[in-house]
Design a protein around this motif. Structure first.
Motif, PDB file in Angstrom:
ATOM      1  N   VAL A 116       0.841  -1.236   0.123  1.00 37.53           N
ATOM      2  CA  VAL A 116       0.040  -0.159   0.006  1.00 37.53           C
ATOM      3  C   VAL A 116       0.703   1.398   0.075  1.00 37.53           C
ATOM      4  O   VAL A 116       0.634   2.061  -0.687  1.00 37.53           O
ATOM      5  CB  VAL A 116      -0.877  -0.008   1.294  1.00 37.53           C
ATOM      6  CG1 VAL A 116      -1.494   1.460   1.259  1.00 37.53           C
ATOM      7  CG2 VAL A 116      -1.922  -0.801   1.073  1.00 37.53           C
ATOM      8  N   THR A 117       2.035   1.066   0.899  1.00 33.84           N
ATOM      9  CA  THR A 117       2.612   2.544   1.016  1.00 33.84           C
ATOM     10  C   THR A 117       3.923   2.715  -0.016  1.00 33.84           C
ATOM     11  O   THR A 117       4.172   3.488  -0.278  1.00 33.84           O
ATOM     12  CB  THR A 117       3.248   2.372   2.458  1.00 33.84           C
ATOM     13  OG1 THR A 117       4.216   1.264   2.660  1.00 33.84           O
ATOM     14  CG2 THR A 117       2.202   2.709   3.368  1.00 33.84           C
ATOM     15  N   GLY A 118       4.348   1.622  -0.459  1.00 33.47           N
ATOM     16  CA  GLY A 118       5.335   1.699  -1.698  1.00 33.47           C
ATOM     17  C   GLY A 118       5.001   1.312  -3.034  1.00 33.47           C
ATOM     18  O   GLY A 118       5.633   1.728  -3.973  1.00 33.47           O
ATOM     19  N   GLY A 121       4.536  -3.673  -6.262  1.00 39.07           N
ATOM     20  CA  GLY A 121       3.756  -4.534  -7.490  1.00 39.07           C
ATOM     21  C   GLY A 121       3.226  -3.523  -8.530  1.00 39.07           C
ATOM     22  O   GLY A 121       3.342  -4.015  -9.714  1.00 39.07           O
ATOM     23  N   ARG A 122       2.586  -2.548  -8.079  1.00 38.03           N
ATOM     24  CA  ARG A 122       1.880  -1.800  -9.267  1.00 38.03           C
ATOM     25  C   ARG A 122       2.990  -0.918 -10.283  1.00 38.03           C
ATOM     26  O   ARG A 122       2.702  -0.899 -11.508  1.00 38.03           O
ATOM     27  CB  ARG A 122       1.180  -0.563  -8.740  1.00 38.03           C
ATOM     28  CG  ARG A 122       0.370   0.277  -9.777  1.00 38.03           C
ATOM     29  CD  ARG A 122      -0.437   1.582  -9.037  1.00 38.03           C
ATOM     30  NE  ARG A 122      -1.088   2.213 -10.000  1.00 38.03           N
ATOM     31  CZ  ARG A 122      -2.074   2.123 -10.599  1.00 38.03           C
ATOM     32  NH1 ARG A 122      -2.472   0.806 -10.567  1.00 38.03           N
ATOM     33  NH2 ARG A 122      -2.443   2.824 -11.630  1.00 38.03           N
ATOM     34  N   HIS A 123       4.089  -0.508  -9.622  1.00 42.15           N
ATOM     35  CA  HIS A 123       5.163   0.018 -10.420  1.00 42.15           C
ATOM     36  C   HIS A 123       5.641  -0.861 -11.266  1.00 42.15           C
ATOM     37  O   HIS A 123       6.383  -0.592 -12.553  1.00 42.15           O
ATOM     38  CB  HIS A 123       6.156   1.126  -9.667  1.00 42.15           C
ATOM     39  CG  HIS A 123       5.021   2.234  -9.256  1.00 42.15           C
ATOM     40  ND1 HIS A 123       4.459   2.535  -8.057  1.00 42.15           N
ATOM     41  CD2 HIS A 123       4.916   3.331  -9.748  1.00 42.15           C
ATOM     42  CE1 HIS A 123       3.738   3.635  -7.910  1.00 42.15           C
ATOM     43  NE2 HIS A 123       4.149   4.402  -9.077  1.00 42.15           N
ATOM     44  N   LEU A 126       3.812  -1.463 -14.172  1.00 41.32           N
ATOM     45  CA  LEU A 126       3.857  -0.187 -15.155  1.00 41.32           C
ATOM     46  C   LEU A 126       5.056  -0.221 -15.834  1.00 41.32           C
ATOM     47  O   LEU A 126       5.037   0.198 -17.022  1.00 41.32           O
ATOM     48  CB  LEU A 126       3.636   0.980 -14.342  1.00 41.32           C
ATOM     49  CG  LEU A 126       2.194   1.148 -13.819  1.00 41.32           C
ATOM     50  CD1 LEU A 126       2.106   2.550 -12.983  1.00 41.32           C
ATOM     51  CD2 LEU A 126       1.289   1.401 -14.902  1.00 41.32           C
ATOM     52  N   VAL A 127       6.401  -0.677 -15.264  1.00 37.99           N
ATOM     53  CA  VAL A 127       7.505  -0.459 -16.063  1.00 37.99           C
ATOM     54  C   VAL A 127       7.480  -1.543 -17.003  1.00 37.99           C
ATOM     55  O   VAL A 127       7.797  -1.156 -18.252  1.00 37.99           O
ATOM     56  CB  VAL A 127       8.878  -0.856 -14.948  1.00 37.99           C
ATOM     57  CG1 VAL A 127       9.890  -1.207 -15.900  1.00 37.99           C
ATOM     58  CG2 VAL A 127       8.998   0.115 -14.183  1.00 37.99           C
ATOM     59  N   HIS A 128       6.816  -2.548 -16.842  1.00 40.55           N
ATOM     60  CA  HIS A 128       6.724  -3.981 -17.905  1.00 40.55           C
ATOM     61  C   HIS A 128       5.974  -3.683 -19.037  1.00 40.55           C
ATOM     62  O   HIS A 128       5.779  -4.144 -20.049  1.00 40.55           O
ATOM     63  CB  HIS A 128       6.437  -5.094 -17.206  1.00 40.55           C
ATOM     64  CG  HIS A 128       7.695  -5.742 -16.521  1.00 40.55           C
ATOM     65  ND1 HIS A 128       8.173  -5.692 -15.277  1.00 40.55           N
ATOM     66  CD2 HIS A 128       8.637  -6.636 -17.014  1.00 40.55           C
ATOM     67  CE1 HIS A 128       9.252  -6.245 -14.882  1.00 40.55           C
ATOM     68  NE2 HIS A 128       9.421  -6.850 -15.855  1.00 40.55           N
ATOM     69  N   ALA A 279     -14.053  -1.992  -5.488  1.00 39.55           N
ATOM     70  CA  ALA A 279     -13.697  -0.655  -4.744  1.00 39.55           C
ATOM     71  C   ALA A 279     -12.467  -0.276  -5.044  1.00 39.55           C
ATOM     72  O   ALA A 279     -11.611  -0.737  -5.479  1.00 39.55           O
ATOM     73  CB  ALA A 279     -13.892  -0.999  -2.978  1.00 39.55           C
ATOM     74  N   GLN A 280     -12.316   1.281  -4.673  1.00 38.52           N
ATOM     75  CA  GLN A 280     -11.070   1.901  -5.002  1.00 38.52           C
ATOM     76  C   GLN A 280      -9.925   1.224  -3.955  1.00 38.52           C
ATOM     77  O   GLN A 280     -10.448   1.088  -2.681  1.00 38.52           O
ATOM     78  CB  GLN A 280     -11.306   3.317  -4.928  1.00 38.52           C
ATOM     79  CG  GLN A 280     -12.170   3.849  -6.120  1.00 38.52           C
ATOM     80  CD  GLN A 280     -12.472   5.549  -5.937  1.00 38.52           C
ATOM     81  OE1 GLN A 280     -11.647   6.141  -5.546  1.00 38.52           O
ATOM     82  NE2 GLN A 280     -13.685   5.768  -6.500  1.00 38.52           N
ATOM     83  N   ASN A 281      -8.657   1.472  -4.376  1.00 38.06           N
ATOM     84  CA  ASN A 281      -7.580   1.202  -3.438  1.00 38.06           C
ATOM     85  C   ASN A 281      -7.983   0.151  -2.555  1.00 38.06           C
ATOM     86  O   ASN A 281      -7.424   0.019  -1.456  1.00 38.06           O
ATOM     87  CB  ASN A 281      -7.372   2.483  -2.758  1.00 38.06           C
ATOM     88  CG  ASN A 281      -5.995   2.886  -2.793  1.00 38.06           C
ATOM     89  OD1 ASN A 281      -5.110   2.462  -3.604  1.00 38.06           O
ATOM     90  ND2 ASN A 281      -5.599   3.858  -1.934  1.00 38.06           N
ATOM     91  N   CYS A 282      -8.104  -0.977  -3.230  1.00 36.30           N
ATOM     92  CA  CYS A 282      -8.561  -2.138  -2.567  1.00 36.30           C
ATOM     93  C   CYS A 282      -7.506  -3.344  -2.705  1.00 36.30           C
ATOM     94  O   CYS A 282      -7.789  -3.813  -4.248  1.00 36.30           O
ATOM     95  CB  CYS A 282      -9.798  -2.804  -2.434  1.00 36.30           C
ATOM     96  SG  CYS A 282     -10.249  -4.123  -1.380  1.00 36.30           S
ATOM     97  N   ILE A 283      -6.511  -4.080  -1.969  1.00 38.66           N
ATOM     98  CA  ILE A 283      -5.813  -4.996  -2.332  1.00 38.66           C
ATOM     99  C   ILE A 283      -6.209  -6.315  -1.621  1.00 38.66           C
ATOM    100  O   ILE A 283      -6.585  -6.186  -0.417  1.00 38.66           O
ATOM    101  CB  ILE A 283      -4.347  -4.924  -1.867  1.00 38.66           C
ATOM    102  CG1 ILE A 283      -3.406  -3.507  -2.588  1.00 38.66           C
ATOM    103  CG2 ILE A 283      -3.443  -6.118  -2.006  1.00 38.66           C
ATOM    104  CD1 ILE A 283      -2.418  -3.318  -1.854  1.00 38.66           C
ATOM    105  N   ILE A 284      -6.434  -7.396  -2.611  1.00 39.16           N
ATOM    106  CA  ILE A 284      -7.054  -8.579  -1.857  1.00 39.16           C
ATOM    107  C   ILE A 284      -6.192  -9.588  -2.327  1.00 39.16           C
ATOM    108  O   ILE A 284      -5.867  -9.882  -3.547  1.00 39.16           O
ATOM    109  CB  ILE A 284      -8.456  -8.835  -2.511  1.00 39.16           C
ATOM    110  CG1 ILE A 284      -9.484  -7.717  -2.242  1.00 39.16           C
ATOM    111  CG2 ILE A 284      -9.020 -10.161  -2.008  1.00 39.16           C
ATOM    112  CD1 ILE A 284     -10.863  -7.685  -2.844  1.00 39.16           C
TER     113      ILE A 284
END
Length: 319
Positions: A116-118, A121-123, A126-128, A279-284
């Motif tokens: 959540v804070t770093g 995984g998302r970035h 995005l790089v790939h 939902a927004q901003n939800c990691i499951i």
């Protein structure tokens, strides 16, 4: 020979073996049992003296009809899957495995918080997807990034797992507060016990570490969320039913809660209409905090030792 039935071993034994269990009786193994089909559960435990279950529920109706049942071994810490009062009424010994996954779940709790804070995984994704290669700068990010130092972590529940999470948080220079139903006089000097309302009001991050009981079901709901800081982060590696999912989805979509990172949901496997999925901003994640190979091997060993202790007349880890 004692008849032993394992109702749902796949999640544990798809890459582990049970040779010691075979030595303790006449064993029947099932990878999965339909948790919604009582007739299947009853058929499978018919005449069994010993039943080992992970997530297959054994309610009063089932226990009352299992006339030979003497022992239920729960392959986990939580025991909401078994009607304990019914088991006691029928003089059936029930055991669980209290601390097998403390290290793994504490580690996973912080994995969720760091995601959540770093946003690692998302970035990475995005790089790939070549997003980085298309910007003019040496750096870019598309979601906020946060430091943990100086933030307040509030732990609801302060058992073995929560205490390990607290130590990790302390190493990150976070402030640690906790709410527990009973006083914890021997808590570390840097961890402060507070009321639930104080925890809700003070925490930047709230992490759930209580078992599922009538008192804790929906402990996170519209009312308790209203007492929290705006943009709080909520973590759940305990039980899905601790959170009212409709209220949580609404709070996320209206930016009342900044993020939810959860390894559990109310109905598992997750249903396609679960409101958290949109939902927004939800990691499951799919209930995997307990699942490292070392953790599952430990669970298997303790399951066997619990049964051996029961058969020797000296049961341990009795619920």
């Amino acid at each position: 020979m004692t008849k032993i039935v394992l109702l749902d071993g796949y999640a544990l034994n798809n890459d582990l073996d049970w040779p010691q269990l075979n030595q303790l009786g006449d064993c029947t193994f099932y990878d999965r049992t339909n948790v919604d089909d009582k007739s299947e559960i009853l058929h499978r435990i018919d005449n069994a003296e010993i039943v080992i279950t992970h997530k297959t529920p054994l309610d009063d109706d089932i226990i009352s009809h299992a006339s030979n049942l003497k022992y239920i071994g729960i392959m986990g810490t939580g025991y909401d899957v078994v009607d304990i009062d019914s088991a006691h009424k029928h003089q059936i010994t029930v055991t669980n495995i209290p601390t097998y996954a403390s290290e793994a779940v504490a580690q996973f709790t912080f994995s969720l918080l760091l995601e959540v804070t770093g946003q690692v995984g998302r970035h990475n994704q995005l790089v790939h997807e070549n997003k980085w290669s298309q910007v003019p700068d040496f750096t870019f990010w598309d979601k906020p990034l946060f430091e943990l130092q100086g933030k307040t972590l509030g732990l609801i529940g302060y058992g073995h797992i929560a205490q390990k999470v607290a130590k990790i948080a302390h190493a990150f220079a976070m402030n640690v507060i906790f709410y527990n139903h009973h006083p914890k006089p021997n808590a570390e000097e840097w961890a402060t016990q507070v009321s639930l309302d104080e925890l809700l009001a003070q925490s930047d991050v709230i992490s759930l570490h209580v078992i599922q009981t009538p008192d804790t079901i929906n402990i996170i709901n519209k009312s308790t969320i209203s007492k929290m800081k705006r943009h709080v982060i909520i973590l759940n590696t305990a039980r899905g039913k601790l959170i009212n999912e409709v209220d949580m989805a609404d709070a996320l979509n209206h930016q009342r809660v900044y993020a939810l990172a959860t390894d559990v949901v109310q109905k598992e496997p997750i249903k396609v209409d679960n409101p958290l999925l949109t939902a927004q901003n939800c990691i499951i994640t799919p209930h995997i905090a307990w699942a490292p190979l070392e953790t599952r091997a430990r669970l298997l060993d303790i399951t066997i030792n619990n049964l051996k202790s029961y058969l020797s007349g000296k049961p341990v880890n009795v619920v």
